[in-house]
Design a protein around this motif. Structure first.
Motif, short mmCIF file in Angstrom:
data_model
loop_
_atom_site.label_atom_id
_atom_site.label_comp_id
_atom_site.label_asym_id
_atom_site.label_seq_id
_atom_site.Cartn_x
_atom_site.Cartn_y
_atom_site.Cartn_z
N ASN A 57 0.87 -1.18 0.00
CA ASN A 57 0.00 0.00 0.00
C ASN A 57 0.91 1.23 0.00
O ASN A 57 1.49 1.61 1.01
N LYS A 58 1.04 1.84 -1.20
CA LYS A 58 2.03 2.92 -1.39
C LYS A 58 1.71 4.15 -0.52
O LYS A 58 2.61 4.81 -0.02
N GLU A 59 0.43 4.41 -0.36
CA GLU A 59 0.03 5.59 0.44
C GLU A 59 0.52 5.42 1.89
O GLU A 59 1.10 6.34 2.47
N GLU A 60 0.29 4.23 2.41
CA GLU A 60 0.72 3.94 3.79
C GLU A 60 2.25 3.93 3.89
O GLU A 60 2.82 4.48 4.83
N LEU A 61 2.88 3.31 2.90
CA LEU A 61 4.34 3.24 2.87
C LEU A 61 4.94 4.66 2.91
O LEU A 61 5.82 4.95 3.73
N PHE A 62 4.44 5.55 2.03
CA PHE A 62 5.04 6.89 1.96
C PHE A 62 4.64 7.78 3.13
O PHE A 62 5.36 8.72 3.45
N HIS A 63 3.54 7.43 3.76
CA HIS A 63 3.20 8.13 5.01
C HIS A 63 4.30 7.89 6.04
O HIS A 63 4.79 8.82 6.68
N PHE A 64 4.72 6.63 6.17
CA PHE A 64 5.76 6.32 7.15
C PHE A 64 7.16 6.78 6.70
O PHE A 64 8.00 7.11 7.52
#
Lengths: 62, 204
Positions: free
Chosen positions: B182-189
């Motif tokens: 999940n790229k959105e979650e990945l880049f959030h972190f």
């Protein structure tokens, strides 16, 4: 050659570390591709060999 | 290995390290839940390296439950590296992790840590299932695991691009599952842990 005769070229050493880093990353990608193109049984037998032999060397497998 | 709907399935052949983890988890599960984090996550997902410790996060237990777990572990041939007294071990958990290993064999060991930060909490609440043939384990969400591993690398080491096991662990997981993350979650972190530059290296 005596130890006191050894000269260190820090620029060369840095390049060596960078080369080593690139080679390690290349291997990670190579190994992931191996995992993706082989069955779980196949890749994990190799992983088992590596991990079990390290634990055996540490004296922790009977 | 298959990753879908937040669950990974693997038919891997177990290593002695996997068997050690499963044996410990079998006992722990009688008393509570857990999430496995850090290096062993990469290893159980195929990384070609061993480790001396396996990091485990557990929610705070009440004292009687912890005492029962402690005594169950001892009666199953484990010892605690920090103390043999459960009261002491329980108090230590408020400060730091404690380690358990099979009697006389400190490697490998389980690093047993109480959940204490938001990152820990997120990891536990969003843990994912890893279904092995012999056992289902719960591991940290990969979208957090990757940036977290990157955050452990010192900036100096990174600038020199030297070999680093944490970078390699992150690289392994990213390469293996990059289409499924999940790229959105990945880049959030990535943003939260300030590892944007390191992440760009990983994507090369």
């Amino acid at each position: 050659m005596k130890a006191e005769d050894v000269k260190v070229d820090f620029e060369e050493l840095k390049k060596e570390k960078q080369r080593n880093f690139r080679e390690r990353i290349w291997f990670i990608k190579y190994w992931v591709n191996y995992i993706k193109t082989h069955t779980d049984e196949e890749w994990s037998k190799q992983q088992r060999f590596l991990i079990d032999s390290q634990l055996k060397n540490a004296g922790n497998i009977d | 290995m298959e990753f879908k709907e937040g669950e990974i399935k693997s038919n891997k052949v177990l290593t002695e390290l996997d068997k050690f983890v499963i044996n410990f988890i079998d006992i722990l599960e009688r008393y509570g839940e857990y999430v496995i984090v850090s290096g062993y996550v990469s290893i159980v997902l195929g990384r070609s390296r061993a480790t001396e410790d396996v990091d485990l996060l557990v929610p705070k237990m009440d004292f009687s439950k912890f005492t029962n777990l402690f005594s169950d572990l001892l009666s199953n041939d484990y010892e605690c590296a920090n103390t043999s007294i459960p009261e002491e071990a329980y108090k230590m958990l408020d400060e730091h992790a404690i380690r358990f290993y099979k009697k006389g064999k400190p490697i490998p060991n389980m690093e047993f840590k109480q959940i204490s930060t938001n990152i820990h909490k997120y990891s536990f609440e969003n843990r994912i299932k890893l279904v092995l043939k012999e056992k289902t384990l719960f591991i940290s969400p990969l979208e957090l695991q990757i940036p977290y591993k990157l955050s452990l690398i010192s900036d100096e080491e990174f600038e020199e691009a030297s070999s680093d096991k944490d970078f390699e662990d992150a690289q392994h997981i990213y390469e293996l599952f990059k289409e499924k993350l999940n790229k959105e979650e990945l880049f959030h972190f990535v943003k939260l842990l300030k590892v944007k530059k390191k992440m760009e290296w990983l994507e090369k």
